[in-house]
Design a protein around this motif. Sequence first.
Motif, PDB file in Angstrom:
ATOM      1  N   GLY A 667       0.837  -1.199   0.000  1.00 46.42           N
ATOM      2  CA  GLY A 667       0.000   0.000   0.000  1.00 46.42           C
ATOM      3  C   GLY A 667       0.868   1.243   0.000  1.00 46.42           C
ATOM      4  O   GLY A 667       1.938   1.266   0.616  1.00 46.42           O
ATOM      5  N   ARG A 668       0.397   2.286  -0.738  1.00 42.58           N
ATOM      6  CA  ARG A 668       1.136   3.556  -0.759  1.00 42.58           C
ATOM      7  C   ARG A 668       0.122   4.693  -0.637  1.00 42.58           C
ATOM      8  O   ARG A 668      -0.813   4.806  -1.437  1.00 42.58           O
ATOM      9  CB  ARG A 668       1.901   3.678  -2.083  1.00 42.58           C
ATOM     10  CG  ARG A 668       2.587   5.026  -2.241  1.00 42.58           C
ATOM     11  CD  ARG A 668       3.641   5.000  -3.304  1.00 42.58           C
ATOM     12  NE  ARG A 668       3.081   4.941  -4.650  1.00 42.58           N
ATOM     13  CZ  ARG A 668       3.794   5.118  -5.772  1.00 42.58           C
ATOM     14  NH1 ARG A 668       5.109   5.326  -5.679  1.00 42.58           N
ATOM     15  NH2 ARG A 668       3.235   5.055  -6.962  1.00 42.58           N
ATOM     16  N   LYS A 669       0.322   5.490   0.413  1.00 46.89           N
ATOM     17  CA  LYS A 669      -0.568   6.631   0.611  1.00 46.89           C
ATOM     18  C   LYS A 669      -0.127   7.772  -0.302  1.00 46.89           C
ATOM     19  O   LYS A 669       1.062   8.114  -0.328  1.00 46.89           O
ATOM     20  CB  LYS A 669      -0.506   7.066   2.076  1.00 46.89           C
ATOM     21  CG  LYS A 669      -1.215   8.366   2.357  1.00 46.89           C
ATOM     22  CD  LYS A 669      -1.172   8.716   3.834  1.00 46.89           C
ATOM     23  CE  LYS A 669      -1.704  10.131   4.013  1.00 46.89           C
ATOM     24  NZ  LYS A 669      -1.971  10.460   5.405  1.00 46.89           N
ATOM     25  N   ALA A 723       4.887   4.721  13.868  1.00 47.01           N
ATOM     26  CA  ALA A 723       5.182   6.011  13.215  1.00 47.01           C
ATOM     27  C   ALA A 723       4.071   6.269  12.209  1.00 47.01           C
ATOM     28  O   ALA A 723       3.435   5.325  11.727  1.00 47.01           O
ATOM     29  CB  ALA A 723       6.523   5.937  12.488  1.00 47.01           C
ATOM     30  N   LYS A 724       3.825   7.547  11.914  1.00 50.42           N
ATOM     31  CA  LYS A 724       2.778   7.863  10.936  1.00 50.42           C
ATOM     32  C   LYS A 724       3.128   7.266   9.581  1.00 50.42           C
ATOM     33  O   LYS A 724       4.320   7.147   9.247  1.00 50.42           O
ATOM     34  CB  LYS A 724       2.643   9.372  10.792  1.00 50.42           C
ATOM     35  CG  LYS A 724       1.972  10.008  11.983  1.00 50.42           C
ATOM     36  CD  LYS A 724       1.653  11.456  11.689  1.00 50.42           C
ATOM     37  CE  LYS A 724       0.793  12.003  12.820  1.00 50.42           C
ATOM     38  NZ  LYS A 724       0.232  13.288  12.529  1.00 50.42           N
ATOM     39  N   ILE A 725       2.127   6.928   8.795  1.00 48.17           N
ATOM     40  CA  ILE A 725       2.378   6.406   7.452  1.00 48.17           C
ATOM     41  C   ILE A 725       2.835   7.571   6.561  1.00 48.17           C
ATOM     42  O   ILE A 725       2.155   8.599   6.480  1.00 48.17           O
ATOM     43  CB  ILE A 725       1.089   5.769   6.861  1.00 48.17           C
ATOM     44  CG1 ILE A 725       0.557   4.655   7.788  1.00 48.17           C
ATOM     45  CG2 ILE A 725       1.311   5.289   5.439  1.00 48.17           C
ATOM     46  CD1 ILE A 725       1.459   3.460   7.950  1.00 48.17           C
ATOM     47  N   TYR A 731       4.417   0.337   1.544  1.00 45.55           N
ATOM     48  CA  TYR A 731       4.496  -0.467   2.776  1.00 45.55           C
ATOM     49  C   TYR A 731       4.015  -1.885   2.464  1.00 45.55           C
ATOM     50  O   TYR A 731       3.099  -2.073   1.648  1.00 45.55           O
ATOM     51  CB  TYR A 731       3.587   0.107   3.855  1.00 45.55           C
ATOM     52  CG  TYR A 731       4.083   1.399   4.472  1.00 45.55           C
ATOM     53  CD1 TYR A 731       4.820   1.391   5.652  1.00 45.55           C
ATOM     54  CD2 TYR A 731       3.789   2.628   3.880  1.00 45.55           C
ATOM     55  CE1 TYR A 731       5.265   2.573   6.230  1.00 45.55           C
ATOM     56  CE2 TYR A 731       4.231   3.815   4.452  1.00 45.55           C
ATOM     57  CZ  TYR A 731       4.962   3.784   5.624  1.00 45.55           C
ATOM     58  OH  TYR A 731       5.408   4.957   6.194  1.00 45.55           O
ATOM     59  N   ASP A 732       4.600  -2.858   3.161  1.00 46.84           N
ATOM     60  CA  ASP A 732       4.099  -4.240   3.082  1.00 46.84           C
ATOM     61  C   ASP A 732       3.041  -4.442   4.148  1.00 46.84           C
ATOM     62  O   ASP A 732       3.298  -4.236   5.347  1.00 46.84           O
ATOM     63  CB  ASP A 732       5.234  -5.246   3.340  1.00 46.84           C
ATOM     64  CG  ASP A 732       6.197  -5.295   2.173  1.00 46.84           C
ATOM     65  OD1 ASP A 732       5.728  -5.152   1.021  1.00 46.84           O
ATOM     66  OD2 ASP A 732       7.408  -5.440   2.422  1.00 46.84           O
ATOM     67  N   ILE A 733       1.869  -4.877   3.693  1.00 37.30           N
ATOM     68  CA  ILE A 733       0.773  -5.125   4.645  1.00 37.30           C
ATOM     69  C   ILE A 733       0.495  -6.628   4.624  1.00 37.30           C
ATOM     70  O   ILE A 733       0.477  -7.251   3.552  1.00 37.30           O
ATOM     71  CB  ILE A 733      -0.499  -4.362   4.215  1.00 37.30           C
ATOM     72  CG1 ILE A 733      -0.197  -2.859   4.148  1.00 37.30           C
ATOM     73  CG2 ILE A 733      -1.661  -4.645   5.155  1.00 37.30           C
ATOM     74  CD1 ILE A 733      -1.264  -2.048   3.445  1.00 37.30           C
TER      75      ILE A 733
END
Length: 854
Positions: A667-669, A723-725, A731-733
């Motif tokens: 996932g990538r915000k 830590a905040k995203i 990120y690996d979820i």
Amino acid sequence: MIKRTWFLFSTVLLFAQIITAQEKATISIDAAKTGARIAPTLHGIFFEEISHAGEGGIYAELIQNRGFEENRLPAGTSLVDGFIVPERTPHFSMPNNGVSDWKMEWPVKSQWPAWSMNATGKSVVNLSLTKADPLNSATPQSLQIDIQQADPNGKADVANEGFWGINAISGDEYYFNFYARSDERYMGNITVSLQSSNGNVLATYKFEKTNSKIWKKYSCTLKPVKTDPKAKFVLSFDNTGTVWIDFVSLFPAKTFKDRPNGLRNDLAQYIADLKPAFIRWPGGCFVEGINIQSAPDWRNTIGPVEKRPGTYSPWGYWTSDGFGYDEYLQFCEDIHSSALYVFNAGVSCDFRSGTFIKDEDLRPYIQNALDAIEYAIGPADSKWGKIRVTNGHPKPYPLKYVEVGNEQQGPRYASRYNRFYTAIKDKFPGIQIMASMGIGDVNKYTLDSMRRVDYADEHAYKSAFWSMNNYDHFDKYKRGNYEMYVGEYATNNGVGSGNMIAALSDAVYIFGMERNSDLIKMSSYAPLLVNTNDVDWPVNLINFDASKSFARISYYAIKMLNDNRADVNLSTAATVTHPAVKQPKFGGGIGLSTWDTKTEYKDIEVIQNGNVVYKSDFINQPGDWQLLRGKWNVTSDSSLAQTAEGAQQFALLKNKTFDTYTLKLKGRKIDGYNAFIIPFAVKDSNTFLRAHIGSWVNQNSVFESVTNGYDVADITGQKKLPAKIEKGKWYDIRVEVGIDTVKCYLDDTLLMSYSEPAKVFAISGKDERNGDIILKVVNATSTPVEAGIEISNLYNIASNGELITLSASSPGAENSYETPKKTVPLSEKIDGISSKFKRIFPPYSLSILRIKQH
Ligand code: AHR
């Protein structure tokens, strides 16, 4: 087989829900081993002027805005762009004397809310409000009616719609009163009537030749010939001239206990039937007010009703204070409850203007509280006791408790509490004094700064199953030199409008209080009443409109538990056996979601037994996914990107369900408030669980349940993220979905874990009046539970006993206007009770078994 045993003063049967197989349990009660005594005061009620609970609710007045004052702005506020704005003074919980920008929409769209004019034919009528020559200073405005032409073949009417209709009942009597004055020209009659919505007259009375230059009171009785739950009230004029009217009141003759200026029968009866040990009044946030200037003052709520100026409720409407201090105390006396009066501590609501008046200005607030107590219980020759006698109540009222403010907390409040405490105890040593604790648990922070506390008031609004997940909540409390009052509690999140799961969760919450009754002596559900035409709070105990009412299932659970409150807890042990084969708890589909966030997801894999059983390929197989809510598009690197603003965006993997598995993805915000939401156990697009990473504005992670598409409830506590995203970083979820446990990892770090909560609970106690053993069992599973019940140290057990069951066929079952008694307790006599017997407890049920001796 799994075995667990608890030796509290109760029994907790904790185990995962098994879909197909029947649970088995053994409950062992030792009748010789007693635990804490259960206070007779455990169950009370909490009344607040919210959702028209009083005005247009339990207070039986049928005319809305009877004094023509409801277009007034609350004191200390101004109207800015359709919002009321309190004076901008420092907010007590903001740093550096910060000022809150809180404002509230001003709902009043007419100068005379609830009133309207109807001139037909050649009649010409003008309405205006005037402050000239008022009836009295408490009702400074009156309605001026200029009848310029009165057509004998037309109408010159002024009508009141009541509170979303007036419930006119055929054959019942209604007392009507109003004040009027007129100029010398008006020599006509004033005809008053109850009319159905199509204009049919249901009851009428003519006041003839009403000309009076000074205010004059007119009264009559109306008796409708037909029933209409949505009738209106009409004043008709038949001459030219000007008439001023004020304080127009229509009251059913039948009120609770036939009290004048009394209470609506059906609603008061619901409360009386609960047999509450006490009534807390008048709030809640209502006590705090939107600002200090407009907060309620009991002195304005006594004496003649037309001399009460009214209070603006922070819930957005005026109350005329007809259900004032006397009426409240009288209600307590009528239903044999003690009174618990909450007063403003010189603090306005934290969620609103948040004013904390200076310590040096506190004296009048202390005096106000002392005066309120003296009014209620002072001798007839005391200053305020004398006024009580004048107002018709020579005997003292049953005031036993007071509370210093509502939901305040912290050392600053504590030192204020200390001042009230000393002053009140000095003058009224018998009065018990409650300390508020903010919303949430009793906090050491507040408590430690208080010199002496009679009761600490914890408020607890919880999600579905919270009480089951946190059954030991009160067990963990440090005991001290104080008692506890849970002044507001309710399961009100993830439970529809108050369904069976709410009732079972509330029942288990009460079990927790009963088991800890060495500490918890009092409790009250909140909110109590809601007029369903103006709902300020999502879940409420008793629902009503102008003519109908019904109680939520939680009402019946509380009633059952209060009717069958034991005097003392009994030691109980339980053994629970699960069927050998467990069914996976979190079976269902998977999805991708966001909330106020733009996010990309890619490389999705579902792995079962080491095999990849699904792998995303958004470029070549975009049709695998159903894009239900939001704006989703496939990017060049085969991610699925959600770019719309707003909540609950949702994409669902089509036609695939899994039971136990590992879900891996990246996932990538890109932008927005939160970060990643991964739905699992998807039953349909509106019903699922989800792992929310970056909840609470990218601070926390939490497992949530979603029902009805938008009804979100935490099923675990919010856990702080390491830590905040960061934006723009992949990120690996990983979500590991087991049989009854699900775990969520971020970059291989475990963020949170959730196990299916306990779903079966039992406690027992003894009724000392008759020696009955009272066993209470909640089965919140979807299957029957067969329990073997063993009772030791109880002799002469009668084989027949009494069983009361509250059960529903589905967890979402709710009572409603259409089916008000769909889920209510059923009593039956049962046989076969002995020192060792079996009983099957139905799915989704609360059962109370009275075991007797002969
Ligand atoms: O019960 C509704 C509100 O919830 C009360 O006014 C307040 O005390 C609490 O936060």
